[in-house]
Design a protein around this motif. Structure first.
Motif, short mmCIF file in Angstrom:
data_model
loop_
_atom_site.label_atom_id
_atom_site.label_comp_id
_atom_site.label_asym_id
_atom_site.label_seq_id
_atom_site.Cartn_x
_atom_site.Cartn_y
_atom_site.Cartn_z
N MET A 43 0.83 -1.20 0.00
CA MET A 43 0.00 0.00 0.00
C MET A 43 0.87 1.26 0.00
O MET A 43 0.54 2.25 -0.66
CB MET A 43 -0.93 0.00 1.21
CG MET A 43 -2.06 -1.02 1.09
SD MET A 43 -3.08 -1.24 2.57
CE MET A 43 -3.44 0.41 3.07
N GLY A 44 1.99 1.23 0.73
CA GLY A 44 2.90 2.37 0.74
C GLY A 44 3.51 2.61 -0.63
O GLY A 44 3.63 3.76 -1.08
N ASP A 46 2.15 1.70 -3.50
CA ASP A 46 1.06 2.19 -4.35
C ASP A 46 0.82 3.67 -4.10
O ASP A 46 0.62 4.45 -5.04
CB ASP A 46 -0.24 1.42 -4.08
CG ASP A 46 -0.23 0.02 -4.68
OD1 ASP A 46 0.65 -0.26 -5.52
OD2 ASP A 46 -1.11 -0.78 -4.31
N ARG A 47 0.84 4.08 -2.84
CA ARG A 47 0.62 5.47 -2.50
C ARG A 47 1.71 6.36 -3.11
O ARG A 47 1.44 7.41 -3.68
CB ARG A 47 0.60 5.66 -0.99
CG ARG A 47 0.25 7.07 -0.59
CD ARG A 47 0.71 7.37 0.84
NE ARG A 47 0.68 8.76 1.13
CZ ARG A 47 1.57 9.67 0.71
NH1 ARG A 47 2.56 9.32 -0.07
NH2 ARG A 47 1.46 10.92 1.03
N ALA A 48 2.96 5.91 -3.01
CA ALA A 48 4.07 6.68 -3.57
C ALA A 48 3.94 6.79 -5.09
O ALA A 48 4.15 7.85 -5.68
CB ALA A 48 5.40 6.04 -3.20
N LEU A 50 1.15 6.53 -6.87
CA LEU A 50 0.00 7.39 -7.19
C LEU A 50 0.33 8.86 -6.95
O LEU A 50 -0.10 9.73 -7.71
CB LEU A 50 -1.22 6.97 -6.36
CG LEU A 50 -1.83 5.62 -6.75
CD1 LEU A 50 -2.88 5.21 -5.73
CD2 LEU A 50 -2.42 5.68 -8.14
N ALA A 51 1.10 9.16 -5.91
CA ALA A 51 1.49 10.54 -5.63
C ALA A 51 2.36 11.07 -6.77
O ALA A 51 2.19 12.21 -7.22
CB ALA A 51 2.22 10.63 -4.30
#
Length: 93
Positions: A43-44, A46-48, A50-51
């Motif tokens: 998830m981390g 993916d978040r990076a 997406l950011a």
């Protein structure tokens, strides 16, 4: 009689739903902590990602907006020039 069957089916559906919830909670409680760590890491990542994609999209949007403003100004000048050429200089039509 169909009311009794309908009531029984509703009770059965309710019981099955409660059983599914209980089983799901049990699986969550027994989940391996390393699975959670792996999921959090994914998830981390993916978040990076997406950011970074959001930042790139925002930059592209700013470029498109600037180009759109420039085109709008140029178009306005072109319209004014055409209107100026079409209107007689002595104000008569």
């Amino acid at each position: 009689m169909s009311t009794a069957i309908d009531d029984a089916l509703l009770q059965l559906t309710t019981a099955l739903t409660r059983l599914e919830v209980a089983v799901g909670q049990r699986f969550e409680a027994e989940r391996d902590p390393s699975d959670l760590e792996t999921e959090l890491a994914i998830m981390g990542e993916d978040r990076a990602r997406l950011a970074a994609e959001l930042d790139a999209a925002s930059a592209r949007l700013a470029t498109v907006e600037a180009a759109s403003d420039d085109v709008g100004h140029r178009l306005g000048r072109a319209i004014a020039a055409v209107e100026g050429a079409l209107v007689p200089s002595d104000g008569l039509r």
